[in-house]
Enzyme design. Sequence first.
Site, PDB file in Angstrom:
ATOM      1  N   ASN A   1       6.384   5.201  -7.146  1.00  0.00           N
ATOM      2  CA  ASN A   1       5.792   5.269  -5.686  1.00  0.00           C
ATOM      3  C   ASN A   1       5.600   6.192  -4.831  1.00  0.00           C
ATOM      4  O   ASN A   1       6.452   5.849  -3.887  1.00  0.00           O
ATOM      5  CB  ASN A   1       5.037   3.379  -5.611  1.00  0.00           C
ATOM      6  CG  ASN A   1       4.489   3.143  -4.104  1.00  0.00           C
ATOM      7  OD1 ASN A   1       3.523   4.014  -3.651  1.00  0.00           O
ATOM      8  ND2 ASN A   1       4.292   1.718  -4.495  1.00  0.00           N
TER       9      ASN A   1
ATOM     10  N   HIS B   1      -5.545   0.542  -1.335  1.00  0.00           N
ATOM     11  CA  HIS B   1      -4.932  -0.561  -1.482  1.00  0.00           C
ATOM     12  C   HIS B   1      -5.144  -1.471  -2.500  1.00  0.00           C
ATOM     13  O   HIS B   1      -5.127  -2.505  -2.168  1.00  0.00           O
ATOM     14  CB  HIS B   1      -4.728  -0.868   0.034  1.00  0.00           C
ATOM     15  CG  HIS B   1      -4.097  -0.345   1.167  1.00  0.00           C
ATOM     16  ND1 HIS B   1      -4.451   0.325   2.330  1.00  0.00           N
ATOM     17  CD2 HIS B   1      -2.814   0.280   1.391  1.00  0.00           C
ATOM     18  CE1 HIS B   1      -4.211   1.104   3.296  1.00  0.00           C
ATOM     19  NE2 HIS B   1      -3.451   1.453   2.467  1.00  0.00           N
TER      20      HIS B   1
ATOM     21  N   ARG C   1      -3.049   7.290  11.801  1.00  0.00           N
ATOM     22  CA  ARG C   1      -4.070   7.157  11.982  1.00  0.00           C
ATOM     23  C   ARG C   1      -4.683   6.363  12.905  1.00  0.00           C
ATOM     24  O   ARG C   1      -4.737   5.196  13.118  1.00  0.00           O
ATOM     25  CB  ARG C   1      -4.412   7.053  10.263  1.00  0.00           C
ATOM     26  CG  ARG C   1      -4.188   8.581   9.608  1.00  0.00           C
ATOM     27  CD  ARG C   1      -4.359   7.535   7.618  1.00  0.00           C
ATOM     28  NE  ARG C   1      -2.892   7.368   7.717  1.00  0.00           N
ATOM     29  CZ  ARG C   1      -2.778   6.737   6.255  1.00  0.00           C
ATOM     30  NH1 ARG C   1      -4.162   6.053   5.566  1.00  0.00           N
ATOM     31  NH2 ARG C   1      -1.468   5.963   5.815  1.00  0.00           N
TER      32      ARG C   1
ATOM     33  N   GLU D   1       4.377  -3.317  -5.398  1.00  0.00           N
ATOM     34  CA  GLU D   1       3.044  -2.407  -6.521  1.00  0.00           C
ATOM     35  C   GLU D   1       3.898  -1.439  -6.766  1.00  0.00           C
ATOM     36  O   GLU D   1       3.415  -1.744  -7.998  1.00  0.00           O
ATOM     37  CB  GLU D   1       3.251  -1.379  -4.646  1.00  0.00           C
ATOM     38  CG  GLU D   1       2.042  -1.585  -3.638  1.00  0.00           C
ATOM     39  CD  GLU D   1       0.936  -0.262  -3.334  1.00  0.00           C
ATOM     40  OE1 GLU D   1       0.796  -0.352  -1.861  1.00  0.00           O
ATOM     41  OE2 GLU D   1       2.657   0.517  -2.467  1.00  0.00           O
TER      42      GLU D   1
END
Length: 405
Positions: free
Chosen positions: A7, A161, A222, A383
């Site tokens: 990942n 996501h 961001r 994840e």
Amino acid sequence: MRVLVLNAGSSSLKAGCFDAAGHSRIAGTKVALQPAGKQIAAACTAALHAAFADLERQAPGVLQGLDAIGHRIVHGGLALRRTTVIDAGVEARIEGCVPLAPLHNAVGLAMLRAARASWPALPHLAVFDTAFHAQLPPAAWHYALPESLTAPLQARRFGFHGINHAQVLRHCAAVLGVEPVALRLVSCHLGAGASVAAIVGGHSVDTSMGYTPLEGLVMGTRAGDLDPGLVLRLAREAVRGAAREHGMYGDAAGAIDSLEEQLQRRSGLRALGGTEDVAALESRAAQGDEAATLALDVYVHRLRRYIGAMCASTGGADAIAFSGGVGEHSAVVRSRACGALGWLGAQLDAGANAAARPSEGAPVARISTPTSAVSLLVVAADEERAIAEEVESCLSGRSVDESAS
């Protein structure tokens, strides 16, 4: 089936080795990854070998007898909408999506190539963040732009996501004792990148991120939503500045690249509060620091707005879940977000919120009161496990829900 999961993010590599059929983690690690410019390949190779060393230290021989390697790839574009074995054509499509997710796809691609150099004979599979949002209804993914502009660029809202949003759905449904298709869920993935998804019938029906991971919530570096008019003004000023420095035509491309760097890496919480570390901002805000207070105020304001919007898209929520590094660890952010949800009948249990510590063994913590009309939940993001399950399911021909049951 033994699966190695890679990942690769914009600043770290999380790696794990799993007995995917038994859903158990054999070893896991996280190593720093600082790719820059043409050094992406070298940085990925170095991070990969550091991860190998740590995995082997934890479980000697763990990398022997691997059956497959799973890679998190952020953007799959229109063509790549499900977990797939990577061949030359898939790799080319992933590379074609680099401009849509520049912080992630380039790193994911470099990590794939580095891993393939170590295991060229094993199947490598891509698991896409965009895949969970592939069934967004047209009203949710269309931009109101001329087709002459959108068609050449595949310009639509994709969402991101998805790996974690899908896992949050499964965990929430299990703890609430309902089937995933029966749950109206608002899933808040709050980390360095952040997005909110509205989930109905087991699928994403709306989400805060769009064509790229720049849209939506305020994030670590961001800005999230911006008026396009402001972006155009910033672009014009950047090009004019380049013209003043380099002559009549200037370095327009370089000016736009510089602006993108500002929007991707130097905005968000970092721009407002000087750091993307939410815990540090909370500590400074508690001491009266005005910049930190403003950063958190803007962050929470945008989060509340999007939770409300997603509740409208779901037609009312049965549950609201918080996940990701900030979602799991910041009781302050959860409390401030949920404090504005009284109109939904959502009631936060302050004690449960402060004590919430979801873990691998107990991935869901309930933070709502027994009388709350909406379940408020904190879900541990994993994840790597979700990717391992996707890889096993793809290779065995089963769905993730079947393999996880």
